[in-house]
Design an enzyme around this catalytic site. Structure first.
Site, mmCIF file in Angstrom:
data_model
loop_
_atom_site.group_PDB
_atom_site.id
_atom_site.type_symbol
_atom_site.label_atom_id
_atom_site.label_comp_id
_atom_site.label_asym_id
_atom_site.label_seq_id
_atom_site.Cartn_x
_atom_site.Cartn_y
_atom_site.Cartn_z
ATOM 1 N N TYR A 88 0.820 -1.214 0.000
ATOM 2 C CA TYR A 88 0.000 0.000 0.000
ATOM 3 C C TYR A 88 0.857 1.270 0.000
ATOM 4 C CZ TYR A 88 -4.008 -2.989 1.145
ATOM 5 O OH TYR A 88 -4.982 -3.953 1.136
ATOM 6 N N LYS A 147 3.367 -15.617 2.070
ATOM 7 C CA LYS A 147 3.255 -16.313 0.788
ATOM 8 C C LYS A 147 4.687 -16.643 0.364
ATOM 9 C CE LYS A 147 0.660 -17.693 -2.667
ATOM 10 N NZ LYS A 147 -0.252 -18.830 -2.575
ATOM 11 N N ASP A 159 -3.285 -18.137 1.387
ATOM 12 C CA ASP A 159 -4.469 -18.776 0.787
ATOM 13 C C ASP A 159 -5.023 -19.847 1.733
ATOM 14 O OD1 ASP A 159 -1.980 -19.860 0.231
ATOM 15 O OD2 ASP A 159 -2.568 -20.740 -1.678
ATOM 16 N N ASP A 192 -5.383 -6.814 5.869
ATOM 17 C CA ASP A 192 -6.574 -6.066 5.476
ATOM 18 C C ASP A 192 -7.698 -7.049 5.132
ATOM 19 O OD1 ASP A 192 -8.243 -4.096 4.637
ATOM 20 O OD2 ASP A 192 -7.084 -3.494 2.882
ATOM 21 N N ASP A 200 -10.976 -8.610 7.809
ATOM 22 C CA ASP A 200 -12.385 -8.413 7.464
ATOM 23 C C ASP A 200 -13.127 -9.742 7.435
ATOM 24 O OD1 ASP A 200 -12.213 -5.697 7.309
ATOM 25 O OD2 ASP A 200 -13.169 -5.556 5.345
#
Ligand code: NAD
Length: 359
Positions: free
Chosen positions: A140, A191, A223, A247, A251
């Site tokens: 980001y 990852k 994943d 992020d 959620d």
């Protein structure tokens, strides 16, 4: 010595829910908590008051405060403002100006609300996860970034995912410290099978882990973590991950608990100074109606007492009072179900204070 709290209600329901948190804090103050509270505008309210979402005086106040309590920012009336004047910019400004790199998002399922989850009650019963998300680095913020034209005239978008060892080290330490105060299990999500950044992330987290021999450290690809969160969420105690993965996963974890109106969050700097806020937004659809759920904000106060003000017992008492109120069948509209007593924002706030007084 008295601690200083910056209170930033913001916009929409932020004003109503922060009022309930203040009711609670004033009660604690009258019972010995040494706290000075100063209110200031941010977001749309900042724009209205001073022409920008993070007014200079607000920034000055938060810099000299020990903690910040934020309601929510945003509203339809601000949507057409230039990007740099939009309410959300105030929030980003606070995070970057204060160096709030560690975002703590608990996903706790109150047993009384097990039916509110989209998963089966027996899968989520007892759910209590803390997700620690790196907040000021990663893709980001990485440079270079942009949209450019290739030789053949086609446009391409690009971002940079970058983490330095020190950035990983400091977020890992926050996560290990939290794990020490909880179930002593930490799952680092990455990852590493595909990304070099994740390879380094895993190496550094493992190295930091040697300083915390009592914490059981595991690693999981993102994943798989997404899959495991909905399959068997109770396997997790504390999770730590980079900005973008956090992020998304936080959620998903939030929704396991059913209601956005119940979930608090904290964003901490290197010295445990923190900004505390509910995870939801300013809910313009219900603003001013007195029906918003103040519990996420009240639970944010509990987090503040635990992580920035070192008042563990008070934090536990508030969490217990919330449980008592739910046990008594009180529900705001967002979490109500048949047989429960539906109450408004103020009644819910009053009930928590009463439970605290009684407990
Ligand atoms: P939202 O979280 O404000 O609302 C989503 C839905 O959840 C709405 O139906 C709302 O009524 C409900 N809801 C949210 N909080 C509730 C509560 N405490 N009690 C009962 N119901 C609640 O998200 P949105 O509608 O996408 O965004 C509205 C505004 O908030 C936008 O301007 C957005 O940019 C802003 N926003 C701010 C923050 C923040 O301040 N941290 C976070 C998210 C969105």
């Amino acid at each position: 010595m008295s601690k200083k709290l910056a209170v930033l209600p913001g916009d929409g329901i932020g004003i109503e829910i922060v009022a309930e948190a203040l009711k609670l804090l004033n009660y604690l103050k009258s019972n010995g908590l040494a706290l000075e509270m100063i209110e200031a505008p941010v977001g749309g309210a900042g724009y209205d008051a001073a022409g920008k979402p993070l007014p200079d005086e607000t920034l000055e106040l938060v810099k000299e405060s020990d903690a910040i309590l934020l309601g929510a920012v945003g509203g339809p009336q601000y949507e057409n403002l230039p990007r740099e004047l939009r309410p959300e910019r105030g929030l980003l400004g606070l995070r970057s100006e204060l160096g709030l790199f560690a975002n703590l998002r608990p996903a706790i399922l109150y047993p009384q609300l097990a039916d509110a989850s989209s998963l089966k009650a027996d899968v989520v019963a007892g759910l209590d996860i803390m997700i620690v998300r790196e907040l000021t680095g990663g893709i980001y913020f990485g440079e270079p970034r942009g949209i450019r034209e290739k030789d053949n005239g086609e446009r391409e978008g690009f971002n940079t995912l970058v983490y330095s060892e020190s950035e990983v080290d400091r977020i890992a330490r926050v996560a290990f410290d939290i794990a020490m105060k909880r179930g002593k299990r930490l799952c680092s999500v990455d990852k590493a099978n595909v990304l070099e950044v994740s390879e380094l992330w895993r190496e550094v987290v493992t190295r930091v882990g040697t300083d915390y021999p009592q914490v059981e450290l595991s690693h999981m690809y993102v994943d798989n973590a997404a899959m495991q969160l909905v399959k068997w969420p109770r396997q997790f105690d504390v999770m730590v991950t980079k900005n973008m993965f956090g992020d998304i996963l936080s959620d998903a974890a939030a929704m396991l608990t059913g209601s956005i109106g119940m979930l608090p969050s904290a964003s901490l700097d290197a010295n445990s100074k923190g900004m505390y806020e509910p995870i939801h937004g300013s809910a313009p659809d219900i603003a001013g109606k007195g029906v918003a759920n103040p519990l996420a904000t009240i639970l944010s106060v509990a987090m503040m007492l635990r992580y920035s003000l070192n008042e563990m017992q008070l934090a536990e008492r508030i969490e217990k009072a919330v449980g008592t109120v739910l046990d008594a069948g009180l529900r705001t509209a967002d979490i109500t179900s048949s047989g429960m007593q539906e109450v408004g924002t103020r009644e819910m706030g009053d009930a928590v204070v009463a439970a605290l007084q009684a407990g």
